[in-house]
Design an enzyme around this catalytic site. Structure first.
Site, short mmCIF file in Angstrom:
data_model
loop_
_atom_site.label_atom_id
_atom_site.label_comp_id
_atom_site.label_asym_id
_atom_site.label_seq_id
_atom_site.Cartn_x
_atom_site.Cartn_y
_atom_site.Cartn_z
N SER A 14 -47.18 -25.42 84.87
CA SER A 14 -45.92 -25.03 84.24
C SER A 14 -46.05 -24.43 82.84
O SER A 14 -45.06 -23.93 82.30
CB SER A 14 -44.98 -26.22 84.19
OG SER A 14 -44.47 -26.49 85.46
N GLY A 22 -48.30 -28.76 82.03
CA GLY A 22 -48.18 -28.33 83.41
C GLY A 22 -49.02 -29.14 84.36
O GLY A 22 -50.08 -29.66 83.99
N TYR A 24 -34.55 -30.42 84.78
CA TYR A 24 -35.72 -29.56 84.99
C TYR A 24 -35.68 -28.90 86.36
O TYR A 24 -35.50 -29.57 87.38
CB TYR A 24 -36.99 -30.40 84.87
CG TYR A 24 -38.26 -29.59 84.74
CD1 TYR A 24 -38.68 -29.14 83.49
CD2 TYR A 24 -39.03 -29.29 85.84
CE1 TYR A 24 -39.85 -28.41 83.36
CE2 TYR A 24 -40.20 -28.55 85.72
CZ TYR A 24 -40.60 -28.11 84.47
OH TYR A 24 -41.76 -27.39 84.35
N SER A 25 -35.86 -27.59 86.38
CA SER A 25 -35.83 -26.86 87.64
C SER A 25 -36.72 -25.63 87.57
O SER A 25 -36.42 -24.67 86.84
CB SER A 25 -34.41 -26.43 87.99
OG SER A 25 -34.40 -25.67 89.18
#
Length: 375
Positions: free
Chosen positions: A93, A330, A189-190
């Site tokens: 991420s 991430g 969070y998406s």
């Protein structure tokens, strides 16, 4: 990806113990701003010996720009090979920050409006059970306040090794779910929002997202070890530790080579600790965005009661010694990364070669980040 581009996802956002390799840093009395190597090394060693990660890598930069690299564990559980210093890893991420930078550059160029509805750029695409792209803004995509369901946890992690996903395949997975909350109501969070952000980049520029990230971010900063894998590229190009995933029996399986397309704009990239330190440092120093867009990126909303706050593609986290640091983090099968930079130029990135099943391990990893930035 169930991938975790982070399951504990951004919110703070296991295995046989492996022997620790010694760090490459040495104490330097002339640089008191650099963390003492034994503190970082001890933290990495504990992640290997106590928490069971196969390998850990860290790069720490002090206020004066002095850099130290550290490693622990082994790069390959089968051969016991040494961990390559500053080796490449999948950064999950952290890719979101690169995507957000490109979107914000387009905002600065007058080609994207942060407060325009998604439908302005992707008409009719975002529709579902309570989901309507006419009610969701570009800003909300980047800040995780869109209320869109997250596709990550809906994809079988074990299938990721071989399956290729088009970005719209990922949207299809998400849009079969219900809207989670009203757009703008709160943080949630998406990764779905970042798939849409990537599609907006492509619609506005007429070029592939990977090309725009390379042209606008990677090459200008000289990030020589950072790239967005091409379609079908399941490898890691340069020296790297192998990444591992626990199977259903609890054994570690080599998951180094996989198709990262389920991450795309939300989590597909590969980099090194040093390149990530440089990226976040240059970003916060204003070398990638005009002042107005950097200010927008740094305007935050609370992440629940964690003490964290979400900007546009970046998170602000408190330090135990006072002050804050900015970064992302991430997860992707095989690798987890955490780190960030401070206003006075300190930077750290740490990577481990599995995504811990126990979130407490991730907390301890984040604790090493805090130690590196505070001491």
């Amino acid at each position: 990806m169930a991938l975790s581009l982070s399951a504990a996802t951004a919110v703070a956002l296991g295995v046989l113990a492996a022997p620790a390799a010694s760090g490459t840093g040495r104490p330097d009395p002339a640089r008191p701003d650099l963390v003492r190597p034994n503190l970082v090394q001890q933290g990495l060693d504990a992640l290997v010996r106590t928490d069971g990660v196969p390998a850990a890598l860290a790069t720490v930069r002090g206020r004066d720009g002095g850099v130290r690299h550290y490693t622990a564990g082994v790069a390959d559980l089968a051969t016991g090979a040494r961990v390559p210093v500053d080796g490449q890893v999948r950064i999950g991420s952290n890719t979101k920050t690169f995507t957000a930078v490109v979107v914000l550059q387009l905002v600065g160029e007058g080609k994207v409006d942060l407060d325009a509805p998604v439908d302005t750029y992707l008409p009719g695409l975002v529709r579902g059970d309570g989901i309507d792209g006419r009610r969701i803004t570009v800003r909300q995509l980047l800040q995780h306040t869109s209320g869109l369901p997250d596709y990550e946890g809906l994809i079988d992690e074990a299938s990721l090794r071989d399956r290729y996903f088009e970005p719209r395949d990922l949207l299809d997975v998400a849009l079969r779910q219900k809207q989670q909350f009203a757009p703008g109501e709160r943080f949630g969070y998406s990764s779905t929002g970042y798939v849409l952000a990537g599609l907006i980049v492509q619609r506005v520029t007429g070029r592939p997202l990977a090309e725009e990230i390379d042209r606008r971010v990677v090459r200008p900063l000289g990030l020589r070890h950072t790239y967005f894998p091409a379609v079908g590229d399941r490898t890691i190009r340069e020296p790297h530790p192998k990444g591992y995933r626990k199977d259903t029996a609890g054994s570690l399986r080599d998951f180094t080579e996989l198709d990262p397309s389920a991450g795309w704009a939300a989590g597909q990239m590969i980099s090194t600790d040093s390149d990530l330190n440089r990226f976040f440092s240059e970003l916060l120093a204003g070398h990638l965005l005009p002042p107005a867009q950097l200010a927008q990126m740094r305007t935050t909303v609370p992440v629940g009661t964690t003490g964290m706050a979400s900007g546009l593609g970046i998170f602000r986290r408190p330090l135990s010694c006072g002050g804050v640091y900015w970064g992302h983090g991430g997860d992707i099968p095989g690798y987890e990364t955490r780190g960030g930079v401070t206003e006075d130029g300190r930077a750290v990135t740490i990577a481990v070669t599995t995504v811990p099943a126990d979130y407490e391990v991730t907390r301890r990893l984040e604790g090493v980040v805090d130690t590196a930035l505070c001491r």
